[in-house]
Design a protein around this motif. Structure first.
Motif, PDB file in Angstrom:
ATOM      1  N   ALA A 299      27.393   6.783  20.510  1.00 30.07           N
ATOM      2  CA  ALA A 299      27.942   8.153  19.004  1.00 30.07           C
ATOM      3  C   ALA A 299      29.712   7.372  19.008  1.00 30.07           C
ATOM      4  N   LEU A 300      30.155   6.830  20.668  1.00 33.02           N
ATOM      5  CA  LEU A 300      31.803   7.151  20.507  1.00 33.02           C
ATOM      6  C   LEU A 300      31.961   4.964  19.939  1.00 33.02           C
ATOM      7  N   GLU A 301      31.088   4.756  19.126  1.00 34.62           N
ATOM      8  CA  GLU A 301      31.225   3.013  18.980  1.00 34.62           C
ATOM      9  C   GLU A 301      30.964   2.925  17.932  1.00 34.62           C
ATOM     10  N   SER A 302      29.960   4.249  16.827  1.00 34.22           N
ATOM     11  CA  SER A 302      29.341   3.782  15.623  1.00 34.22           C
ATOM     12  C   SER A 302      30.446   4.614  14.658  1.00 34.22           C
ATOM     13  N   TRP A 303      29.715   4.585  13.446  1.00 37.37           N
ATOM     14  CA  TRP A 303      29.799   5.237  12.108  1.00 37.37           C
ATOM     15  C   TRP A 303      28.558   6.128  11.755  1.00 37.37           C
ATOM     16  N   SER A 304      28.721   7.197  11.658  1.00 37.67           N
ATOM     17  CA  SER A 304      28.184   8.354  11.824  1.00 37.67           C
ATOM     18  C   SER A 304      28.248   9.490  11.151  1.00 37.67           C
ATOM     19  N   ASP A 305      27.300  10.311  11.144  1.00 35.49           N
ATOM     20  CA  ASP A 305      27.791  12.095  10.656  1.00 35.49           C
ATOM     21  C   ASP A 305      26.915  12.957  11.699  1.00 35.49           C
ATOM     22  N   ALA A 306      27.533  13.970  11.314  1.00 34.29           N
ATOM     23  CA  ALA A 306      26.142  15.265  12.414  1.00 34.29           C
ATOM     24  C   ALA A 306      27.069  16.771  11.784  1.00 34.29           C
TER      25      ALA A 306
ATOM     26  N   ASP B 231       0.726  -1.208  -0.349  1.00 36.04           N
ATOM     27  CA  ASP B 231      -0.440   0.404   0.106  1.00 36.04           C
ATOM     28  C   ASP B 231       0.803   1.635   0.083  1.00 36.04           C
ATOM     29  N   GLN B 232       2.010   0.472  -0.671  1.00 37.36           N
ATOM     30  CA  GLN B 232       3.089   2.415  -0.642  1.00 37.36           C
ATOM     31  C   GLN B 232       3.483   2.672   0.973  1.00 37.36           C
ATOM     32  N   GLY B 233       3.465   2.274   2.200  1.00 38.86           N
ATOM     33  CA  GLY B 233       4.020   2.667   3.075  1.00 38.86           C
ATOM     34  C   GLY B 233       2.329   3.315   4.220  1.00 38.86           C
ATOM     35  N   LEU B 234       1.509   3.576   3.576  1.00 40.85           N
ATOM     36  CA  LEU B 234       0.132   3.440   4.244  1.00 40.85           C
ATOM     37  C   LEU B 234      -0.426   3.410   5.386  1.00 40.85           C
ATOM     38  N   GLY B 235       0.129   3.554   6.284  1.00 41.67           N
ATOM     39  CA  GLY B 235       0.106   3.749   7.547  1.00 41.67           C
ATOM     40  C   GLY B 235       0.856   3.364   8.564  1.00 41.67           C
ATOM     41  N   ALA B 236       2.186   4.060   7.523  1.00 42.32           N
ATOM     42  CA  ALA B 236       3.449   3.759   8.417  1.00 42.32           C
ATOM     43  C   ALA B 236       4.287   5.354   9.075  1.00 42.32           C
ATOM     44  N   ARG B 237       4.475   4.976  10.073  1.00 38.23           N
ATOM     45  CA  ARG B 237       4.740   6.366  10.632  1.00 38.23           C
ATOM     46  C   ARG B 237       6.507   5.998  11.336  1.00 38.23           C
ATOM     47  N   LEU B 238       7.382   7.347  10.978  1.00 40.98           N
ATOM     48  CA  LEU B 238       8.101   7.503  11.252  1.00 40.98           C
ATOM     49  C   LEU B 238       8.122   8.699  12.072  1.00 40.98           C
ATOM     50  N   LEU B 239       8.842   8.272  13.982  1.00 38.13           N
ATOM     51  CA  LEU B 239       8.966   9.078  14.938  1.00 38.13           C
ATOM     52  C   LEU B 239      10.255   9.829  15.471  1.00 38.13           C
ATOM     53  N   LEU B 240      10.841  10.353  15.343  1.00 39.46           N
ATOM     54  CA  LEU B 240      12.057  10.629  15.560  1.00 39.46           C
ATOM     55  C   LEU B 240      12.537  12.554  16.042  1.00 39.46           C
ATOM     56  N   GLY B 241      13.662  12.124  16.943  1.00 40.47           N
ATOM     57  CA  GLY B 241      13.998  13.312  17.152  1.00 40.47           C
ATOM     58  C   GLY B 241      14.703  14.670  16.108  1.00 40.47           C
ATOM     59  N   PRO B 242      14.828  15.473  16.484  1.00 39.03           N
ATOM     60  CA  PRO B 242      15.801  16.485  15.985  1.00 39.03           C
ATOM     61  C   PRO B 242      17.086  15.960  15.381  1.00 39.03           C
ATOM     62  N   THR B 243      17.765  15.184  14.261  1.00 35.83           N
ATOM     63  CA  THR B 243      18.884  15.425  13.932  1.00 35.83           C
ATOM     64  C   THR B 243      19.511  15.954  12.733  1.00 35.83           C
ATOM     65  N   THR B 244      20.888  16.271  12.764  1.00 30.81           N
ATOM     66  CA  THR B 244      21.354  16.930  11.985  1.00 30.81           C
ATOM     67  C   THR B 244      22.211  15.613  10.743  1.00 30.81           C
ATOM     68  N   SER B 245      22.318  14.270  10.762  1.00 31.14           N
ATOM     69  CA  SER B 245      23.614  13.939  10.006  1.00 31.14           C
ATOM     70  C   SER B 245      22.890  13.934   8.668  1.00 31.14           C
ATOM     71  N   PRO B 246      23.574  14.183   7.770  1.00 22.03           N
ATOM     72  CA  PRO B 246      23.216  14.202   6.533  1.00 22.03           C
ATOM     73  C   PRO B 246      23.534  12.381   5.719  1.00 22.03           C
ATOM     74  N   THR B 247      23.643  11.755   6.335  1.00 25.36           N
ATOM     75  CA  THR B 247      23.249  10.329   5.928  1.00 25.36           C
ATOM     76  C   THR B 247      21.792  10.133   6.737  1.00 25.36           C
TER      77      THR B 247
END
Length: 962
Positions: free
Chosen positions: A459-466, A176-192
């Protein structure tokens, strides 16, 4: 001879530390006369509670209980890595996160384990400085209460089970093209992460994204700036270029992602001239803040008055369309001084407003900045640095869940079941969703309600960006292998996008491949080496709206203001013992939050500190301990967020009250309510009245007209110590200190200072080697505030050295007052002899058991002390010795600035300077010749190596109050 019990010099105002001092209560006087209030009655469960807290080993530095940790045992090398040199640390440039923003750090690692975080000196925003959250992130890494493995309905599962469940979700979304799917997250500055979210939206175009921020920049500013400028923008203060700063309920020097940058700019401008303060600060505020404590002109006004004051300022500064509202005499006087100060300051002033004033105050402030030429000069705008864009809100998500339009919910690194408005009943809403998944460091209040809980890598044990607050990007690289069966958020998102077995750094490399182009490998390595990628966010231009914004009428007895806790923030740091035991900037309360009221309101209810009161907002109510805040507006009540947790961990659970329960979703920063006194009370763990100095003129002020040539040192009856080539000393500038406690946290991390728990703090047994003493002068309803860092003074004629019967405290040739721990027999004579009260005694054995993860964070260059031993500030002697070794290897002298103490390194305003006082050209020697230089308790004749620069004040004392 009669003992002097006040801090009043013969020709100056009386200094007082708390309202209890003003009562002249004999019981209180007896309390503070004691070196330690050891007569404190411990509760019946005190020992059990103490052992429970110590059992949380890494959330606290202390004793281990019987409970086993899932921490993986650290074993010695079988084959030593060729790049590792035993005894020498390694350094990694990376970043930790606060409200989605990067805090660039240099991580110090010993034998593969991070032990200390300091600011990245090359970063343009922070310039090597730090705050309490950055310093404490290393402790959170080792928290034994972190989620250690994925779970379903609280039962452990494998990642293969998780991937299977995600596969089933994807099949349903494709249908259904994601109908009914929701993402909830805090603000992020990660380009990835933002790129991955965009890819998710493209795969499932009917899915929706919602953002929830409990206390950060996103929650405070974005809606207001959209109303003021017609578009959401981020505000960047050019405090370093300001001659005059005017604030309305905006604690821009207080805790938050932008604290370090703002503090650097403010202090830089403050020190522009050596013979007078380089800028002037005017503050109107309802609740005392660190920023207001530094203001030369502070106006006390209820929170609902901020839009009125903003328009009155606009009218006085000839802003078009501003009417002249009714103001009090005090408000009119303050406004007149602001107008006079801004005269002929085109482009050199800055006006700011906080969230309690809303869009109405912010619009007038924006138009004032435009009128005075500040826009584009001292106030600059960028497009929002945090994302994602085009998102829904948490109330909209709850509404959709209640309407049965949500079938799948993915909650990413946020905790709305705890920190959302109580009226939303988010917990009940999550239970109604058919399929729910939570990704976070802890199985917190939200994780416990979701069907699936996935443990997030630190954050000290993973790869990411911000990105940092200025938009500069950092690549986050792992400093240590994960302890637990955890994954990064990028790995989980890769699975949501259908990728198979992604490499840990694959998503981040893919993001930066487009930016780096053909030079990818070289620029990638450079970014990892530097800790950031050069290039801040570009500035944009926007004009404030021409039509005024009407401020809603505030009906109700009292203004209820909601503020992030100074040490626990929005609650995400509740399980970090360093921060729980860190005294809060203005109250010095530990281990709890309080309900702050002004003296007049407290008198109205006949309440004292610790009395329980009930705050009612609409149909909801909470109760907590009252705190009388000197200088708070009469009809304003302050509630502090971050406490009342139920699933923070062994350290953070069941402390304080949960202010989110009465926080309206539509009015998250200022609302109206009522207050009533209850019959119960509690004994708060407060530190300010501990280790009280017996003297006067402790925190000195000086006006430009009083600056005199420094007097030569008076003669002493004692023969001088034979001096080595180097003689170490320290100068602390009280005019730059903002009371942020970054120095205290850095000292705790560097020197393995233990945490002792609330009951021990109540007994006066906190172990901090450095304290920020907070003093007031003037009337309790309208005082002036002072912050004074007090470490060991390293006296030339130290009473402690004379008092120790076994010579456990000694004086070395370079002037350092040393502790020989294995000589100490615990008589505490040295502590009773010390007039500065800076020595700390280990009443218990706070060391952890052999299997505790706490050992991983200990600095191996500093001894971990045992029960019955005295300890104190050492001027970071381990750093001094390391500098000696480095200089000896190169056959040279130690350079000025080569030795930086932990407190000095952390201080965001550069208020602390350390160096060789035998070198007349050193910075510390120059400051000791400054006209503001003075000695604390000079009348004692101890000749301390640690001295101070007095705080500036205006020449006209009568003009300092609004």
């Amino acid at each position: 001879m009669k003992r002097r019990n006040d801090h009043q010099p013969a020709d100056g105002p009386r200094l007082w530390a708390g309202i209890e001092e003003l009562s002249d209560d004999p019981q209180f006087q007896a309390f503070i006369e004691a070196e330690y209030p050891v007569v404190h009655e411990f509760s019946k469960t005190a020992r059990r509670d103490f052992l429970k807290l110590m059992g949380a080993s890494f959330a606290l530095a202390g004793l281990s209980g019987c409970e086993k940790s899932s921490f993986i045992t650290a074993l010695p090398y079988v084959y030593q890595p060729p790049s590792e040199t035993i005894g020498l640390p390694r350094y990694y440039a990376t970043a930790v996160l606060l409200d989605g923003y990067a805090q660039p750090v240099i991580a110090t690692a010993h034998a593969g384990r991070p032990t200390k975080l300091d600011g990245n000196p090359g970063h343009p925003a922070t310039q090597g400085r730090s705050d309490i959250f950055m310093q404490s992130a290393v402790l959170q890494l080792y928290d034994p209460d972190r989620a250690a493995a994925p779970s379903r309905h609280g039962e452990a599962v494998s990642w293969a089970d998780v991937e299977s469940a995600i596969g089933t979700m994807r099949e349903n979304w494709r249908a259904d093209q994601g109908l009914g799917a929701r993402l909830l997250l805090g603000p992020t500055t990660s380009p990835t992460l933002l790129r991955q979210i965009d890819a998710f939206r493209k795969q499932f175009p009917k899915a929706r994204v919602h953002v929830h921020a409990a206390a950060g920049h996103e929650a405070r500013r974005r809606q207001i700036t959209a109303a003021v400028y017609g578009q959401a923008v981020d505000l960047h203060y050019g405090l370093g270029d300001c001659d005059v700063v005017v604030g309305l309920d905006d604690d821009f020097l207080g805790p938050g992602p932008d604290q370090v940058r703002n503090a650097l700019g403010w202090s830089q401008a403050r020190r522009r001239s050596s013979d007078r303060p380089g800028n002037r600060l005017f503050m109107a505020e309802s609740v005392p803040t660190a920023t207001g404590a530094l203001a030369a002109h502070r106006l006390i006004a209820d929170a609902r008055r901020m839009p009125v004051l903003a328009e009155a300022l606009a009218n006085a500064l000839d802003v078009a369309g501003a009417s002249k509202p009714d103001v009090t005499d005090a408000e009119a006087g303050w406004i007149a001084r602001v107008v006079a100060a801004c005269k002929d300051r085109v482009g050199r002033s800055l006006f700011v407003s906080g969230p309690s004033g809303g869009a109405a105050a912010a619009l007038w402030i924006a138009r004032i900045n435009q009128q005075l030429g500040n826009a584009g000069q001292t106030l600059k705008l960028t497009a929002p640095i945090t994302g994602p864009v085009d998102t829904g809100t948490l109330p909209e998500l709850v509404s959709d869940i209640n309407a049965e339009r949500v079938t799948s919910l993915l909650v990413i690194d946020c905790n709305p079941a705890y920190n959302a408005s109580g009226e939303l009943n988010v917990g009940d809403a999550i239970k109604r969703v058919r399929s729910s998944l939570h990704i976070g460091l802890h199985r917190d209040e939200t994780g416990a309600l979701c069907q699936w809980q996935l443990p997030l890598a630190h954050a000290l044990e993973s790869w990411s960006d911000a990105r940092a607050v200025d938009g500069t990007a950092s690549i986050l690289q792992p400093v240590i292998s994960p302890f637990y069966d955890v994954r990064s958020v990028h790995y989980v998102f890769a699975k949501l996008l259908g990728e198979v077995d992604p490499a840990p750094d694959a998503a981040i490399r893919e993001t930066w491949q487009a930016s780096f182009g053909d030079a990818f490998e070289a620029r990638w390595k450079q970014a990892l080496h530097d800790g950031f990628i050069a290039g801040a966010a570009p500035f944009v231009t926007a004009s404030p709206a021409s039509n005024p914004i009407t401020s809603p009428n505030k009906a109700g007895d009292l203004d209820i203001v909601f503020l992030p806790d100074p040490t626990i923030w929005d609650g995400q740091f509740a399980n970090i013992g360093w921060l729980q035991e860190l005294p809060k900037t203005l109250t010095t309360v530990t281990w709890s939050n309080v309900i702050a009221v002004g003296p007049a309101l407290a008198n109205r209810f006949g309440s004292t500190n610790g009395d329980h009161v009930e705050v009612t907002v609409g149909e909801r109510r909470i109760k907590g301990p009252l705190w009388i805040m000197p200088g708070q507006a009469e009809n304003t009540v302050a509630l502090y967020l971050g406490y009342g947790r139920s699933r923070a961990g062994r350290v953070g659970d069941n402390l304080g009250y949960n202010a989110y329960q009465v926080r309206p979703a539509a009015e998250p920063w200022l609302t109206q309510g009522s207050l009533r006194k209850l019959d119960s009370r509690e004994d708060l763990a407060v530190t300010q009245l501990h280790h009280r100095l017996d003297g006067f003129d402790l925190a000195r002020e000086i006006s430009p007209g009083q600056v005199e040539k420094v007097k030569s040192e008076e003669a002493s009856l004692y023969a001088p110590w034979p001096s080595a080539k180097n003689a170490w000393g320290m100068v602390i500038d009280l005019d730059s200190c903002i009371g942020c406690n970054a120095c205290v946290t850095a000292c705790t991390a560097e020197n393995n200072v233990p945490v002792v728990g609330a009951d021990q703090v109540r007994a006066g047994r906190e172990m901090h080697w450095l304290r920020i003493a907070r003093y007031y002068t003037g009337d309790v309803t309208e005082p002036r505030s002072f912050f004074e860092p007090v470490p060991c003074m390293h006296c030339e004629d130290a009473p402690c050295e004379m008092g120790c019967p076994v010579h456990a405290t000694t004086h070395n040739a370079e002037g350092i007052n040393q502790m020989v721990y294995n000589r100490c027999i615990g008589t505490r004579t040295c502590s009773s002899y010390c007039p500065y009260k800076v020595r700390r005694f280990n009443f218990y054995d706070y060391r952890s058991s052999a299997d505790s993860p706490e050992h991983a964070v200990h600095n191996p260059d500093v001894t971990v002390r045992s029960r019955g031993v005295m300890e104190k500030c050492t001027y970071c002697t381990q750093r001094i010795e390391a500098a000696h070794v480095a200089a000896d290897k190169e056959n040279r002298s130690i350079r000025d600035g080569e030795i930086v103490t932990a407190c000095q390194q952390a201080c965001p305003t550069k208020a602390i300077v350390f160096g060789d006082i035998n070198d007349p050209n050193s910075e510390v020697s120059r400051l000791k010749r400054d006209g503001r230089h003075y000695v604390l308790l000079e009348e004692q004749g101890t000749r301390p190596r640690t001295t101070y620069l007095a705080r500036w004040r205006e020449d006209d004392p009568e003009s300092r109050q609004g």
